[in-house]
Design a protein around this motif. Structure first.
Motif, PDB file in Angstrom:
ATOM      1  N   LYS A 148       0.825  -1.206   0.167  1.00  0.00           N
ATOM      2  CA  LYS A 148      -0.091   0.112  -0.207  1.00  0.00           C
ATOM      3  C   LYS A 148       0.800   1.344  -0.096  1.00  0.00           C
ATOM      4  N   THR A 149       1.855   1.304   0.720  1.00  0.00           N
ATOM      5  CA  THR A 149       2.823   2.426   0.934  1.00  0.00           C
ATOM      6  C   THR A 149       3.495   2.627  -0.410  1.00  0.00           C
ATOM      7  N   CYS A 150       4.003   1.557  -1.097  1.00  0.00           N
ATOM      8  CA  CYS A 150       4.668   1.837  -2.537  1.00  0.00           C
ATOM      9  C   CYS A 150       3.718   2.389  -3.310  1.00  0.00           C
ATOM     10  N   SER A 151       2.515   1.792  -3.485  1.00  0.00           N
ATOM     11  CA  SER A 151       1.423   2.275  -4.246  1.00  0.00           C
ATOM     12  C   SER A 151       1.188   3.811  -4.226  1.00  0.00           C
ATOM     13  N   PHE A 152       1.103   4.305  -2.844  1.00  0.00           N
ATOM     14  CA  PHE A 152       0.814   5.585  -2.354  1.00  0.00           C
ATOM     15  C   PHE A 152       2.010   6.210  -2.906  1.00  0.00           C
ATOM     16  N   ILE A 153       2.947   6.008  -2.490  1.00  0.00           N
ATOM     17  CA  ILE A 153       4.281   6.798  -2.872  1.00  0.00           C
ATOM     18  C   ILE A 153       4.311   7.062  -4.266  1.00  0.00           C
ATOM     19  N   SER A 154       4.248   5.915  -5.030  1.00  0.00           N
ATOM     20  CA  SER A 154       4.736   5.928  -6.584  1.00  0.00           C
ATOM     21  C   SER A 154       3.538   6.818  -7.327  1.00  0.00           C
ATOM     22  N   THR A 155       2.218   6.869  -6.710  1.00  0.00           N
ATOM     23  CA  THR A 155       1.006   7.683  -7.227  1.00  0.00           C
ATOM     24  C   THR A 155       1.453   9.009  -7.050  1.00  0.00           C
ATOM     25  N   VAL A 156       1.795   9.332  -5.998  1.00  0.00           N
ATOM     26  CA  VAL A 156       2.159  10.678  -5.726  1.00  0.00           C
ATOM     27  C   VAL A 156       3.375  11.243  -6.473  1.00  0.00           C
ATOM     28  N   ARG A 157       4.449  10.502  -6.337  1.00  0.00           N
ATOM     29  CA  ARG A 157       5.590  11.038  -6.846  1.00  0.00           C
ATOM     30  C   ARG A 157       5.541  11.021  -8.420  1.00  0.00           C
ATOM     31  N   SER A 158       4.741  10.275  -9.125  1.00  0.00           N
ATOM     32  CA  SER A 158       4.771  10.129 -10.362  1.00  0.00           C
ATOM     33  C   SER A 158       4.123  11.628 -10.878  1.00  0.00           C
ATOM     34  N   GLN A 159       3.530  12.434 -10.069  1.00  0.00           N
ATOM     35  CA  GLN A 159       3.138  13.673 -10.226  1.00  0.00           C
ATOM     36  C   GLN A 159       4.157  14.726 -10.581  1.00  0.00           C
ATOM     37  N   ILE A 160       5.539  14.532  -9.865  1.00  0.00           N
ATOM     38  CA  ILE A 160       6.446  15.401  -9.802  1.00  0.00           C
ATOM     39  C   ILE A 160       6.774  15.733 -11.140  1.00  0.00           C
ATOM     40  N   ASP A 161       7.084  17.300 -11.420  1.00  0.00           N
ATOM     41  CA  ASP A 161       7.493  17.709 -12.616  1.00  0.00           C
ATOM     42  C   ASP A 161       8.120  19.177 -12.393  1.00  0.00           C
ATOM     43  N   VAL A 162       9.660  18.913 -12.134  1.00  0.00           N
ATOM     44  CA  VAL A 162      10.496  19.860 -11.903  1.00  0.00           C
ATOM     45  C   VAL A 162      10.957  20.832 -12.929  1.00  0.00           C
ATOM     46  N   GLY A 163      10.871  20.167 -14.326  1.00  0.00           N
ATOM     47  CA  GLY A 163      11.216  20.694 -15.325  1.00  0.00           C
ATOM     48  C   GLY A 163      12.876  20.739 -15.438  1.00  0.00           C
ATOM     49  N   SER A 164      13.369  21.607 -16.318  1.00  0.00           N
ATOM     50  CA  SER A 164      14.818  21.592 -16.184  1.00  0.00           C
ATOM     51  C   SER A 164      15.712  22.690 -15.345  1.00  0.00           C
ATOM     52  N   SER A 165      14.901  22.992 -14.516  1.00  0.00           N
ATOM     53  CA  SER A 165      15.345  24.295 -13.591  1.00  0.00           C
ATOM     54  C   SER A 165      16.117  23.446 -12.594  1.00  0.00           C
ATOM     55  N   PRO A 166      17.461  24.060 -12.170  1.00  0.00           N
ATOM     56  CA  PRO A 166      18.585  23.452 -11.159  1.00  0.00           C
ATOM     57  C   PRO A 166      17.879  23.810  -9.836  1.00  0.00           C
ATOM     58  N   PHE A 167      18.176  23.124  -8.909  1.00  0.00           N
ATOM     59  CA  PHE A 167      17.639  23.084  -7.545  1.00  0.00           C
ATOM     60  C   PHE A 167      17.673  24.677  -7.169  1.00  0.00           C
ATOM     61  N   GLU A 168      18.736  25.102  -7.184  1.00  0.00           N
ATOM     62  CA  GLU A 168      18.974  26.482  -6.660  1.00  0.00           C
ATOM     63  C   GLU A 168      18.388  27.709  -7.277  1.00  0.00           C
ATOM     64  N   GLU A 169      17.568  27.293  -8.355  1.00  0.00           N
ATOM     65  CA  GLU A 169      16.725  28.231  -9.120  1.00  0.00           C
ATOM     66  C   GLU A 169      15.291  28.089  -8.845  1.00  0.00           C
ATOM     67  N   ARG A 170      15.061  27.184  -8.119  1.00  0.00           N
ATOM     68  CA  ARG A 170      13.428  26.753  -7.905  1.00  0.00           C
ATOM     69  C   ARG A 170      13.091  27.724  -6.798  1.00  0.00           C
ATOM     70  N   VAL A 171      11.716  28.352  -6.838  1.00  0.00           N
ATOM     71  CA  VAL A 171      11.322  29.440  -6.260  1.00  0.00           C
ATOM     72  C   VAL A 171      10.980  28.675  -4.685  1.00  0.00           C
ATOM     73  N   ARG A 172      11.193  29.502  -3.707  1.00  0.00           N
ATOM     74  CA  ARG A 172      10.631  29.047  -2.388  1.00  0.00           C
ATOM     75  C   ARG A 172       9.298  29.551  -2.120  1.00  0.00           C
ATOM     76  N   VAL A 173       8.329  28.506  -1.877  1.00  0.00           N
ATOM     77  CA  VAL A 173       6.753  29.087  -1.438  1.00  0.00           C
ATOM     78  C   VAL A 173       6.568  28.600  -0.181  1.00  0.00           C
ATOM     79  N   LEU A 174       5.955  29.775   0.532  1.00  0.00           N
ATOM     80  CA  LEU A 174       5.625  29.952   1.734  1.00  0.00           C
ATOM     81  C   LEU A 174       4.000  30.014   1.583  1.00  0.00           C
TER      82      LEU A 174
END
Length: 640
Positions: A148-174
């Motif tokens: 169940k855990t793996c199904s849940f995590i893979s479902t959520v993480r399959s939605q991640i789309d960070v594009g080509s931006s390097p980590f340090e250029e990603r905006v901080r959202v509060l």
């Protein structure tokens, strides 16, 4: 105690291999399951004892929000016993994640503490090592939980789309506000690549209001929740209406699920903190947070914050803390009641002080269940508009009788409802110190008539009615008398240019942007519609890069374009929502029409099905455009 624990660990260390390793094959099996079910690459072992201990690394990897964070953590593992402990700790986290109920029986603050706490719990190590994982039930539960855990995590993480931006250029959202839409906005932002923090003043989720969460075409809320893995949660007391592509669930259940998703993908959760103020210096823009017990909102407090305050840097700040938003106040965004809407003939009219009088009456559950409601011969409950045929001044009654949450919202005509609200305010202001004021302030006979019509048990006297209504902590009856008014902000998104060098974006979410009529069920569904425009804004900001959010940068015009695109799209969506709410309120409270909805329609105004209530035949009569305009004196007055 420490000596006892040390002796115990030494005892475990020097036991014979045959005594100590009866569950080695179980670890090996678990590793295979993880690799098969999760389809993840193994992390090189940092433990010398046996390669099968990689199970720990695998478990930590699928749980931990950040692989980098885990690797730093894993290198601190020095011996087998710490590895075994971390394996148990991982399993404990997974059990908490899925077995902890999504209702008030689970204290969410303690759950979050465990999920975010990596300190050693030697009592668990003791019981875990002693049991040696030999019980078959442990393996069965572990496999089921793992799948169940793996199904849940893979479902959520399959939605991640960070594009080509390097980590340090990603905006901080509060995100200020950890309610349903604050959490949903944080998840959407984080999945689009932002580094996200949520600030919520509560330390537990206890709100019992119910939401009707719809799928398309009415809303994208249900589809989005499925994308995030809500189907893997164990939820009781959830109403499914397949025909309407809708589920009904309590606020706290939705909040608990969304907080699980947020924790799973690495969003920083700050519970028990509240926004103090928003500040800037030459290098950054930041919010000052205070513990809720010591929180005062002072716009000029940047130079006077105390030792128990906390600074959180941001590039984007989202105000999701409701109709009394501090973020909206800080940025001087006006928030005004709405009075203009279009009639079906496209004529725009303005109704001063447009409102709908309302009574909210809560009933006590009996033996863990709400009072039983009456049903008609067909087996269905009486429809919400039926009381309007015979009870003067009542247009509809919206029941939320699910589990232990037993609430009625009684909507009134403007004429009679205004008298009820005026009478309530008069008595409350004159003699609130004496609880007897409530006997004259509330329309008891009107409430009794409604309750007697809808509840199976006869309610023939006001005395018997009062026995069914609980009292609040202040000893007042659990009844609210309110005028429903729709408020809208003048802006949804803006570019903040403070005195320092850094620029930031502010945007409003949910009730901070536009309030919603509880009876219409549009607030949560409209908020999920807004996620698409928010996600696209975050992606666009990341594509430019946060380093360019400073004065004089040549990319400033591009940032302004991104914000204006967000503002334009939000304005169209919000204006449609306001039109829908105001027109429905007007038809019901001012014209005494019954308004039903066809949720298969895509646009709000197309869902409205307006009927005249024939009180002699107790039938709903559909109206032509001409009849709709001519049969309502209030409309005729507006058209003069």
């Amino acid at each position: 105690m420490k000596r006892v624990l040390l002796l115990f660990l030494l005892f475990c260390l020097f036991r014979s291999e045959s005594d100590f390793w009866p569950w080695r094959e179980h670890l090996h099996w678990s590793t295979d399951v993880i690799r098969e079910e999760c389809r993840i690459d193994p992390i090189p072992s940092v433990v010398d004892h046996n390669e099968n201990i990689n199970c720990t690394s695998e478990l930590e990897r699928i749980w931990n929000p950040s692989t980098e964070q885990f690797l730093r953590f894993a290198t601190s593992i020095k011996d087998f016993h710490e590895t075994a402990q971390q394996l148990q700790d991982s399993l404990r986290k997974l059990q908490i994640l899925f077995k902890a109920p999504l209702d008030e029986t689970n204290t969410w603050a303690s759950v979050l503490h465990v999920l975010n706490n990596d300190t050693v719990d030697y009592e668990i190590v003791f019981s875990y090592c002693a049991s040696s994982w030999e019980a078959s039930s442990n393996l069965t539960n572990f496999r089921s939980l793992l799948q169940k855990t793996c199904s849940f995590i893979s479902t959520v993480r399959s939605q991640i789309d960070v594009g080509s931006s390097p980590f340090e250029e990603r905006v901080r959202v509060l995100v200020i506000g950890g309610g349903p839409l604050g959490l949903a906005s944080s998840i959407e932002s984080h999945l689009k690549g932002s580094r996200t923090t949520v600030v919520e003043k509560r330390t537990d989720y206890t709100r019992n209001t119910w939401f009707d969460v719809h799928g398309p075409p009415w809303s994208m809320a249900l589809d989005k929740l499925k994308l995030w893995g809500i189907q893997f949660q164990d939820m009781e007391h959830v109403r499914h209406q397949e025909a309407d592509n809708m589920i009904g669930m309590r606020n706290q259940m939705l909040e608990r699920f969304l907080s699980k998703v947020a924790s799973m993908i690495g969003i920083e959760m700050r519970y028990g903190w509240e926004l103090g103020t928003i500040c800037s210096d030459d290098s950054k823009n930041f919010a000052i947070l205070h513990p809720r017990s010591n929180s005062t909102f002072n716009l000029n407090a940047c130079q006077t914050h105390t030792n128990d305050s906390l600074q959180v840097e941001f590039d984007v700040i989202l105000g999701a803390e409701g109709s009394s938003s501090k973020v909206r106040e800080f940025f001087n965004i006006t928030f005004l009641p709405q009075t203009r809407f279009a009639l079906p003939n496209k004529r725009v009219v303005q109704v001063e002080n447009l409102h709908q009088p309302s009574l909210i009456v809560n009933f006590s559950p009996v033996d863990g269940e709400c009072p039983r409601l009456k049903k008609v011969s067909s087996g269905y409950f009486l429809d919400p508009h039926f009381p309007g045929f015979s009870i003067e001044g009542v247009t509809s009654v919206w029941k939320r009788f699910y589990s232990t949450y037993c609430s009625m919202q009684i909507l009134m005509t403007r004429e009679i409802g205004d008298k009820i609200v005026s009478n309530y305010r008069t008595w409350r202001n004159v003699s609130e110190e004496d609880n007897r004021w409530q006997d004259k302030a509330f329309p008891w006979e009107k409430i009794r008539q409604v309750a007697d019509m809808l509840i199976e048990r006869p309610i023939t006297t006001i005395h018997s009615l009062k026995k069914m209504i609980p009292k609040k902590s202040n000893k007042n009856w659990d009844i609210d008398v309110v005028n429903v008014v729709i408020y809208k902000s003048s802006k949804n998104a803006l570019l903040w240019e403070p005195p320092g060098n850094r620029l930031s974006i502010a945007s409003l979410v949910g009730d901070a942007s536009v309030t919603a009529h509880y009876r219409l069920g549009v607030g949560i569904n409209n908020g999920f519609l807004a996620l698409k425009e928010l996600g696209e804004m975050i992606s666009d900001l990341n594509s430019v890069g946060r380093s360019h959010l400073q004065k004089g940068d040549p990319n400033i015009e591009r940032f302004k374009e991104i914000i204006q695109e967000k503002e334009d799209r939000a304005r169209v969506r919000i204006d449609r929502l306001v039109q829908f709410q105001l027109s429905t309120m007007f038809y019901e409270a001012y014209c005494e029409y019954a308004v039903f909805f066809d949720f298969s329609k895509k646009n709000y105004w197309e869902t409205q099905m307006i009927h005249y209530q024939d009180k002699q035949s107790e039938e709903y009569l559909s109206l032509t455009l001409k009849q709709l305009l001519n049969n309502c004196p209030a409309i005729q007055e507006l058209l003069k």
